[in-house]
Design a protein around this motif. Sequence first.
Motif, short mmCIF file in Angstrom:
data_model
loop_
_atom_site.label_atom_id
_atom_site.label_comp_id
_atom_site.label_asym_id
_atom_site.label_seq_id
_atom_site.Cartn_x
_atom_site.Cartn_y
_atom_site.Cartn_z
N GLY A 1 0.82 -1.20 0.00
CA GLY A 1 0.00 0.00 0.00
C GLY A 1 0.86 1.26 0.00
N LYS A 2 0.50 2.20 -0.81
CA LYS A 2 1.20 3.50 -0.85
C LYS A 2 0.76 4.34 0.34
CE LYS A 2 2.84 2.80 -5.07
NZ LYS A 2 3.43 1.48 -4.97
N ALA A 3 1.60 5.26 0.77
CA ALA A 3 1.32 6.10 1.95
C ALA A 3 -0.03 6.81 1.83
CB ALA A 3 2.44 7.10 2.17
N GLU A 4 -0.30 7.37 0.66
CA GLU A 4 -1.56 8.11 0.50
C GLU A 4 -2.77 7.18 0.57
OE1 GLU A 4 0.44 7.61 -3.55
OE2 GLU A 4 1.03 8.48 -1.64
N ASP A 5 -2.59 5.90 0.27
CA ASP A 5 -3.69 4.94 0.36
C ASP A 5 -3.89 4.46 1.80
OD1 ASP A 5 -4.01 5.06 -2.40
OD2 ASP A 5 -2.63 3.40 -2.74
N VAL A 6 -2.79 4.15 2.49
CA VAL A 6 -2.93 3.59 3.83
C VAL A 6 -3.40 4.61 4.86
CG1 VAL A 6 -1.37 1.65 3.43
CG2 VAL A 6 -0.48 3.76 4.39
N VAL A 7 -3.14 5.90 4.65
CA VAL A 7 -3.66 6.89 5.60
C VAL A 7 -5.18 6.98 5.54
CG1 VAL A 7 -1.55 8.27 5.74
CG2 VAL A 7 -3.29 8.88 4.08
N GLY A 8 -5.76 6.52 4.45
CA GLY A 8 -7.20 6.50 4.32
C GLY A 8 -7.81 5.17 4.76
N ASP A 9 -7.00 4.29 5.32
CA ASP A 9 -7.48 2.98 5.76
C ASP A 9 -8.58 3.15 6.81
OD1 ASP A 9 -6.57 -0.10 5.91
OD2 ASP A 9 -7.12 0.58 7.91
#
Length: 92
Positions: free
Chosen positions: A65-73
């Motif tokens: 997962g890219k950082a911008e994706d995982v912060v929206g987890d």
Amino acid sequence: DGCFREWYKDKVTGEQKIRIVKNVECTKPIRNEIVRQASKGERESAKGLGAFLERCLVLDDGKRGKAEDVVGDRWIKGEIGYKKNEGSTSKQ
């Protein structure tokens, strides 16, 4: 390339050598271990945490997962294992 380099001592010569280790995979999903250790009331949140960590710790950087994706987890956003209660956040 998904490979790791491991130092080892040659049993015959005693020399330090490097071995390429390919296709390394987690043998035990992190999620299962976290849920196993969680109390009954924490299991839903533990599942979310485990899924989040598994996403972040994938060895293949193309699948991680890219950082911008995982912060929206959902677990990071508090949507898993917590409920909104009069403007505050409390455990389910």
